[in-house]
Motif scaffolding. Structure first.
Motif, mmCIF file in Angstrom:
data_model
loop_
_atom_site.group_PDB
_atom_site.id
_atom_site.type_symbol
_atom_site.label_atom_id
_atom_site.label_comp_id
_atom_site.label_asym_id
_atom_site.label_seq_id
_atom_site.Cartn_x
_atom_site.Cartn_y
_atom_site.Cartn_z
ATOM 1 N N GLU A 79 0.740 -1.122 -0.204
ATOM 2 C CA GLU A 79 -0.173 -0.108 -0.180
ATOM 3 C C GLU A 79 0.672 1.170 0.144
ATOM 4 O O GLU A 79 0.200 1.999 -1.209
ATOM 5 C CB GLU A 79 -1.743 -0.152 1.142
ATOM 6 N N GLN A 80 2.066 1.540 0.699
ATOM 7 C CA GLN A 80 3.339 2.171 0.768
ATOM 8 C C GLN A 80 3.483 2.544 -0.680
ATOM 9 O O GLN A 80 3.679 3.966 -0.745
ATOM 10 C CB GLN A 80 3.712 2.085 1.852
ATOM 11 N N ASP A 81 3.854 1.578 -1.421
ATOM 12 C CA ASP A 81 4.447 1.704 -2.606
ATOM 13 C C ASP A 81 3.167 2.350 -3.118
ATOM 14 O O ASP A 81 4.279 3.094 -4.611
ATOM 15 C CB ASP A 81 4.910 0.518 -2.918
ATOM 16 N N ALA A 82 2.496 1.815 -2.772
ATOM 17 C CA ALA A 82 1.629 2.474 -4.600
ATOM 18 C C ALA A 82 1.049 4.149 -3.600
ATOM 19 O O ALA A 82 0.661 4.970 -4.678
ATOM 20 C CB ALA A 82 -0.344 1.802 -4.520
ATOM 21 N N ILE A 83 0.367 4.084 -2.865
ATOM 22 C CA ILE A 83 0.241 5.706 -1.947
ATOM 23 C C ILE A 83 1.618 6.610 -2.930
ATOM 24 O O ILE A 83 1.392 7.533 -3.166
ATOM 25 C CB ILE A 83 0.154 5.764 -0.958
ATOM 26 N N ASP A 84 2.969 5.690 -2.727
ATOM 27 C CA ASP A 84 4.148 6.573 -3.638
ATOM 28 C C ASP A 84 4.275 7.123 -5.307
ATOM 29 O O ASP A 84 4.296 8.225 -5.214
ATOM 30 C CB ASP A 84 5.568 5.752 -2.707
ATOM 31 N N ARG A 85 3.319 5.935 -5.590
ATOM 32 C CA ARG A 85 3.912 5.913 -6.531
ATOM 33 C C ARG A 85 2.568 7.150 -6.881
ATOM 34 O O ARG A 85 2.580 7.262 -8.214
ATOM 35 C CB ARG A 85 3.246 3.974 -7.491
ATOM 36 N N ALA A 86 1.775 7.214 -6.199
ATOM 37 C CA ALA A 86 1.018 8.522 -6.841
ATOM 38 C C ALA A 86 1.214 9.585 -6.304
ATOM 39 O O ALA A 86 1.024 10.400 -7.341
ATOM 40 C CB ALA A 86 -0.955 7.727 -5.596
ATOM 41 N N LEU A 87 1.873 9.292 -5.306
ATOM 42 C CA LEU A 87 2.891 10.754 -5.618
ATOM 43 C C LEU A 87 3.340 10.991 -6.320
ATOM 44 O O LEU A 87 3.570 12.697 -6.651
ATOM 45 C CB LEU A 87 3.101 10.658 -4.260
ATOM 46 N N ARG A 88 4.145 10.752 -7.107
ATOM 47 C CA ARG A 88 4.860 10.726 -7.798
ATOM 48 C C ARG A 88 4.619 10.715 -9.805
ATOM 49 O O ARG A 88 5.298 11.451 -10.409
ATOM 50 C CB ARG A 88 5.936 9.372 -8.417
ATOM 51 N N SER A 89 3.439 9.955 -9.773
ATOM 52 C CA SER A 89 2.823 10.724 -11.069
ATOM 53 C C SER A 89 1.870 11.597 -11.186
ATOM 54 O O SER A 89 1.132 12.441 -12.417
ATOM 55 C CB SER A 89 1.748 9.339 -11.153
ATOM 56 N N GLY A 90 1.707 12.555 -9.937
ATOM 57 C CA GLY A 90 0.883 14.004 -10.511
ATOM 58 C C GLY A 90 -0.667 14.019 -10.391
ATOM 59 O O GLY A 90 -1.273 14.172 -11.353
ATOM 60 N N LEU A 91 -1.190 12.473 -9.677
ATOM 61 C CA LEU A 91 -2.562 12.318 -10.224
ATOM 62 C C LEU A 91 -3.176 13.224 -9.912
ATOM 63 O O LEU A 91 -2.795 13.847 -8.865
ATOM 64 C CB LEU A 91 -2.980 11.055 -9.405
ATOM 65 N N ASP A 92 -5.187 13.811 -10.330
ATOM 66 C CA ASP A 92 -5.588 14.436 -9.871
ATOM 67 C C ASP A 92 -6.047 14.728 -9.268
ATOM 68 O O ASP A 92 -7.001 15.309 -8.207
ATOM 69 C CB ASP A 92 -6.670 14.848 -10.845
ATOM 70 N N GLY A 93 -6.581 13.096 -8.663
ATOM 71 C CA GLY A 93 -7.310 12.769 -7.331
ATOM 72 C C GLY A 93 -6.779 11.318 -7.422
ATOM 73 O O GLY A 93 -6.617 10.518 -7.695
ATOM 74 N N LEU A 94 -7.750 10.746 -6.100
ATOM 75 C CA LEU A 94 -6.885 8.944 -5.832
ATOM 76 C C LEU A 94 -8.476 8.756 -5.185
ATOM 77 O O LEU A 94 -9.195 9.055 -4.057
ATOM 78 C CB LEU A 94 -6.046 9.265 -5.124
ATOM 79 N N ILE A 95 -9.274 6.900 -5.588
ATOM 80 C CA ILE A 95 -10.359 6.342 -4.837
ATOM 81 C C ILE A 95 -9.296 5.290 -4.590
ATOM 82 O O ILE A 95 -8.442 4.873 -4.587
ATOM 83 C CB ILE A 95 -11.217 6.431 -6.217
ATOM 84 N N ALA A 96 -9.328 5.130 -2.709
ATOM 85 C CA ALA A 96 -9.005 4.199 -2.417
ATOM 86 C C ALA A 96 -9.679 3.302 -1.034
ATOM 87 O O ALA A 96 -10.566 4.273 -0.515
ATOM 88 C CB ALA A 96 -7.849 5.144 -1.785
ATOM 89 N N ALA A 97 -9.865 1.847 -1.585
ATOM 90 C CA ALA A 97 -10.261 0.811 0.124
ATOM 91 C C ALA A 97 -8.742 0.492 0.987
ATOM 92 O O ALA A 97 -7.846 -0.107 0.004
ATOM 93 C CB ALA A 97 -10.050 -0.402 -1.248
ATOM 94 N N PRO A 98 -8.746 1.390 1.693
ATOM 95 C CA PRO A 98 -7.262 1.360 2.296
ATOM 96 C C PRO A 98 -7.299 -0.069 3.061
ATOM 97 O O PRO A 98 -7.831 -0.719 3.449
ATOM 98 C CB PRO A 98 -7.676 2.456 3.939
ATOM 99 N N VAL A 99 -6.362 -0.567 3.371
ATOM 100 C CA VAL A 99 -5.476 -1.791 4.397
ATOM 101 C C VAL A 99 -6.491 -1.757 5.670
ATOM 102 O O VAL A 99 -6.531 -2.541 6.730
ATOM 103 C CB VAL A 99 -3.662 -1.812 4.090
ATOM 104 N N GLN A 100 -5.972 -0.381 6.266
ATOM 105 C CA GLN A 100 -6.575 -0.219 7.689
ATOM 106 C C GLN A 100 -5.659 -0.298 8.824
ATOM 107 O O GLN A 100 -5.626 -0.109 9.907
ATOM 108 C CB GLN A 100 -8.150 -0.824 7.985
ATOM 109 N N GLU A 101 -4.342 -0.558 8.602
ATOM 110 C CA GLU A 101 -3.161 -1.031 9.428
ATOM 111 C C GLU A 101 -3.043 0.710 9.825
ATOM 112 O O GLU A 101 -2.194 0.229 11.308
ATOM 113 C CB GLU A 101 -2.817 -1.814 8.827
ATOM 114 N N ARG A 102 -2.868 1.640 9.125
ATOM 115 C CA ARG A 102 -2.491 3.075 9.772
ATOM 116 C C ARG A 102 -2.930 4.559 8.841
ATOM 117 O O ARG A 102 -2.676 3.994 7.693
ATOM 118 C CB ARG A 102 -0.927 3.001 9.849
ATOM 119 N N SER A 103 -3.400 5.376 9.306
ATOM 120 C CA SER A 103 -4.767 5.578 8.738
ATOM 121 C C SER A 103 -2.917 6.857 8.303
ATOM 122 O O SER A 103 -3.347 7.888 6.900
ATOM 123 C CB SER A 103 -5.128 6.680 9.606
ATOM 124 N N THR A 104 -1.518 6.870 9.418
ATOM 125 C CA THR A 104 -0.983 8.036 8.346
ATOM 126 C C THR A 104 -0.550 7.728 6.755
ATOM 127 O O THR A 104 0.170 8.256 6.804
ATOM 128 C CB THR A 104 0.117 8.005 9.330
#
Length: 352
Positions: free
Chosen positions: A113-138
């Protein structure tokens, strides 16, 4: 203007450049792994960025350069029918609005999940829809700090204070439990997955409320049968009918003979059916069974399985529309928390 988070200004590129004594251009090139910066300097800049908590505002950069017209979707695994249908509907809604979709998978792993979040940050996305793993909101804080609109689906992280859309799990399990209680059941077992998800917690709570509303005590030792989290997320289906078969067989062999089962997924009902059939326990004469999901095979089971029709497409439609409104500046200030009630489908497995 720099964004202020809980009273503390988010470090800017200029702050980072000042901290390392270099130009903003050099710092930017180092962070983006461009040429013209030595390995030593690059390492120094990245270490200082981490120390300061600097997050590149790729969303702001997209606004300057022009929207990429791309939204991201992060889900656990598309072999889960809920997520496969959800992704398909998000893609359809996005396409109608002129956006493309970047799909990222976490496989129920906080690291993935962290890898996916990092890639989303690098990709310059306009927005994000996500179903979280729920281990850590931070893990999602950098998305919010970067100004990227975020909408959660299925699993909630209330501390993030972002829009959320889901099937109403608590109301849904009450529909199935009430249905068997209304047909005379007095001893009901919930057969569900043993995982720390908000969806499962809500189903358990709804099940308890339904029993107590009908004057029946809820005892986890007697009323719950939990399937161990032994799923493989690289198989064609997320739920293993044989896992449910083993749990149900063990329960029945210990002398527990409830007069109704409600299950957390139709695949578990497949395993339960076999366990009951091997012990000559007849459905629905001896025991009532209610499923969850209305998967295509349920009407071909013998007897056909009563179940819930989940609002996959409606969850996706509402979440995507809300995200696009956020991206386009059309959304109001309120944070949406929308739980959509599923529809009960009655078949022979719960009819006497």
């Amino acid at each position: 203007m720099a964004e202020v988070i809980k009273g503390r200004r988010q470090p800017t590129l200029q702050d980072l450049a000042k901290a390392v004594g270099l130009t903003a251009n050099t710092v930017s090139r180092a962070l983006n792994d461009k040429s013209g910066v030595s390995a030593t300097t690059r390492a120094l800049i990245k270490a200082e960025a981490e120390r300061l908590g600097y997050v590149p505002n790729v969303h702001a950069r997209s606004l300057v350069l022009g929207s990429r017209k791309t939204i991201g979707v992060i889900v656990t695994n598309i072999s889960n029918p809920f997520f496969s249908d959800l992704v398909s509907e998000v893609e359809l809604q996005a396409q109608h609005a002129g956006y493309t979709v970047l799909l990222l998978l976490s496989y129920e792993s906080a690291e993935r999940e962290q890898d996916a979040i990092d890639r989303a940050l690098r990709s310059g996305l306009d927005g994000l829809i996500a179903a979280p793993v729920q281990e850590r909101s931070t893990a999602w804080t950098p998305i919010i700090k970067a100004g990227i609109p975020l909408v959660l689906v299925s699993r909630e992280l209330p501390e993030l204070n972002v829009d959320f859309y889901s099937t109403d799990n608590e109301a849904g399990i009450q529909l199935t439990t009430d249905a068997v209680l209304a047909r005379g059941a007095k001893d009901v077992v919930l057969l569900d997955e043993d995982m720390p998800f908000s969806t499962i917690r809500l189903r358990t709570e709804g099940f308890r409320r339904s029993l107590e509303r009908h004057g029946l005590a809820f005892d986890p030792r007697n009323n719950l049968a939990l399937v161990p989290p032994a799923r493989s997320f690289r198989v064609s289906q997320s739920w293993h009918a044989d896992d449910a078969y083993r749990v149900a067989s063990d329960l029945l062999d210990r002398g527990r003979r409830p007069d109704a089962f409600v299950v957390g997924d139709d695949y578990y009902a497949l395993g339960l059916y076999r366990a009951l059939r091997e012990r000559n326990i007849r459905i629905p004469d001896d025991v009532l069974v209610m499923g969850w999901g209305n998967h295509p095979f349920t009407r071909f089971m013998e007897p056909p399985l009563s179940t819930l029709l989940l609002p996959f497409e409606e969850v996706a439609r509402r979440a995507t529309r809300r995200l696009l409104d956020r991206i386009q500046g059309k959304a109001d200030d309120r944070v949406v928390n929308d739980h959509i009630v599923p529809e009960l489908v009655i078949r022979a497995s719960s009819m006497r």
